[in-house]
Design an enzyme around this catalytic site. Sequence first.
Site, mmCIF file in Angstrom:
data_model
loop_
_atom_site.group_PDB
_atom_site.id
_atom_site.type_symbol
_atom_site.label_atom_id
_atom_site.label_comp_id
_atom_site.label_asym_id
_atom_site.label_seq_id
_atom_site.Cartn_x
_atom_site.Cartn_y
_atom_site.Cartn_z
ATOM 1 N N ASN A 1 0.800 -1.226 0.000
ATOM 2 C CA ASN A 1 0.000 0.000 0.000
ATOM 3 C C ASN A 1 0.834 1.277 0.000
ATOM 4 O OD1 ASN A 1 -2.449 1.766 0.911
ATOM 5 N ND2 ASN A 1 -0.887 2.057 2.493
ATOM 6 N N TYR B 1 3.785 8.893 -11.358
ATOM 7 C CA TYR B 1 2.853 8.119 -10.513
ATOM 8 C C TYR B 1 2.023 7.154 -11.364
ATOM 9 C CZ TYR B 1 -0.884 7.545 -6.975
ATOM 10 O OH TYR B 1 -1.816 7.042 -6.083
ATOM 11 N N ALA C 1 4.117 4.246 -12.553
ATOM 12 C CA ALA C 1 4.353 3.283 -11.467
ATOM 13 C C ALA C 1 3.108 2.441 -11.220
ATOM 14 C CB ALA C 1 4.757 4.026 -10.190
ATOM 15 N N LYS C 2 1.945 3.092 -11.188
ATOM 16 C CA LYS C 2 0.708 2.368 -10.872
ATOM 17 C C LYS C 2 0.298 1.435 -12.021
ATOM 18 C CE LYS C 2 -0.106 4.020 -6.730
ATOM 19 N NZ LYS C 2 0.049 3.129 -5.568
HETATM 20 P P1 NAP Z 1 -1.137 8.710 2.622
HETATM 21 O O1 NAP Z 1 -2.334 9.154 3.398
HETATM 22 O O2 NAP Z 1 -0.168 9.718 2.122
HETATM 23 O O3 NAP Z 1 -0.356 7.594 3.511
HETATM 24 C C1 NAP Z 1 0.817 7.023 2.989
HETATM 25 C C2 NAP Z 1 1.293 5.903 3.883
HETATM 26 O O4 NAP Z 1 2.446 5.315 3.277
HETATM 27 C C3 NAP Z 1 1.716 6.375 5.255
HETATM 28 O O5 NAP Z 1 1.460 5.353 6.188
HETATM 29 C C4 NAP Z 1 3.234 6.587 5.095
HETATM 30 O O6 NAP Z 1 3.972 6.439 6.304
HETATM 31 C C5 NAP Z 1 3.559 5.423 4.157
HETATM 32 N N1 NAP Z 1 4.755 5.637 3.376
HETATM 33 C C6 NAP Z 1 5.056 6.680 2.557
HETATM 34 N N2 NAP Z 1 6.271 6.513 2.023
HETATM 35 C C7 NAP Z 1 6.764 5.354 2.528
HETATM 36 C C8 NAP Z 1 7.991 4.654 2.368
HETATM 37 N N3 NAP Z 1 8.990 5.131 1.604
HETATM 38 N N4 NAP Z 1 8.159 3.485 3.042
HETATM 39 C C9 NAP Z 1 7.192 3.011 3.874
HETATM 40 N N5 NAP Z 1 6.013 3.642 4.062
HETATM 41 C C10 NAP Z 1 5.807 4.794 3.399
HETATM 42 O O7 NAP Z 1 -1.564 7.877 1.332
HETATM 43 P P2 NAP Z 1 -2.980 7.209 0.942
HETATM 44 O O8 NAP Z 1 -3.796 8.233 0.257
HETATM 45 O O9 NAP Z 1 -3.530 6.469 2.098
HETATM 46 O O10 NAP Z 1 -2.495 6.198 -0.186
HETATM 47 C C11 NAP Z 1 -2.215 4.830 0.095
HETATM 48 C C12 NAP Z 1 -2.018 4.086 -1.223
HETATM 49 O O11 NAP Z 1 -3.200 4.212 -2.023
HETATM 50 C C13 NAP Z 1 -0.874 4.640 -2.066
HETATM 51 O O12 NAP Z 1 -0.221 3.601 -2.746
HETATM 52 C C14 NAP Z 1 -1.594 5.538 -3.052
HETATM 53 O O13 NAP Z 1 -0.856 5.710 -4.223
HETATM 54 C C15 NAP Z 1 -2.861 4.743 -3.292
HETATM 55 N N6 NAP Z 1 -3.972 5.536 -3.800
HETATM 56 C C16 NAP Z 1 -4.466 6.601 -3.093
HETATM 57 C C17 NAP Z 1 -5.531 7.316 -3.624
HETATM 58 C C18 NAP Z 1 -6.142 8.491 -2.900
HETATM 59 O O14 NAP Z 1 -7.006 9.139 -3.504
HETATM 60 N N7 NAP Z 1 -5.772 8.781 -1.686
HETATM 61 C C19 NAP Z 1 -6.070 6.956 -4.868
HETATM 62 C C20 NAP Z 1 -5.535 5.867 -5.543
HETATM 63 C C21 NAP Z 1 -4.486 5.158 -5.004
HETATM 64 P P3 NAP Z 1 4.282 7.719 7.304
HETATM 65 O O15 NAP Z 1 3.008 7.948 8.099
HETATM 66 O O16 NAP Z 1 5.384 7.240 8.171
HETATM 67 O O17 NAP Z 1 4.647 8.868 6.435
#
Ligand code: NAP
Length: 247
Positions: free
Chosen positions: A90, A155, A158-159
Amino acid sequence: MSDLPKVALVTGGSRGIGRAVVERLAQDGFETWFTYVSRPEEAEKVVAEIESAGGKARAFKLDSGDSEAVASFFKEEIKGKAELEVLVNNAGITRDGLLMRMKDEDWDRVIQINLTGCFTFQREAAKIMSKQRHGRIVNITSVVGQMGNAGQANYCAAKAGLIGLTKSSARELAARNVTVNAVAPGFIQTDMTAELPEKAVDAMLSQIPLKRLGAPEDIAAAVSFLAGPNAGYVTGQVLAVNGGMYM
Ligand code: NAP
């Protein structure tokens, strides 16, 4: 039957979608282990919350982009110490910018965390799961990996790559009873989308037939299905959870 704990490992479980996935898999009965990189206080809160609800959780500071550290983590913390039932890849970041202005370092870092990191976790998990002859891997891709998005070439690449990784490894690991699927969220309310200007959010909403942004729990429910007993005959699929945005 082994006495080892039945673990679901989630990368980036301290916030947002990853946190909701950790909480949901804990409710499903897994011992949940997760990684984070920069916010130990958020990670501790998640562990405390799961333990106060009677579950078991562990948090590990581990940068998904550091492949040596990831390999050592599997060797030292997982091999022989846990039955690795589920891996959810994730953790993800964005470094947005228009193609013609995108810096090499922004391209490289996004590919490193969002694609290479998932490959490394998946390779190490596959070694353990294929020996166990069971396991579930769920990769969190994105709607923009399917349809593209201006300003996110790194991005989206990558996805989209993660979808290829999912489908190829599903074919390789099927004979060992290990399934590999992806969940492709649409726009979900997390820190990643919180800083978007109102205009950008309105533009997004106009593209979503269900007329709302998703919640992290919407994604966690899809992961729970793919990690659970009802999805044993599902592999190599991309489950879109996007309010009907991309069909
Ligand atoms: P987020 O709120 O920014 O949270 C990111 C999480 O990943 C946090 O727990 C962060 O840890 C951790 N992280 C970041 N860089 C890291 C690294 N180098 N090594 C280990 N952990 C790391 O992101 P999110 O929106 O929940 O997104 C989660 C996933 O869903 C991602 O892959 C994102 O691309 C995908 N996604 C999100 C959306 C959206 O609309 N939000 C849509 C499609 C896909 P820390 O707390 O320590 O920083």
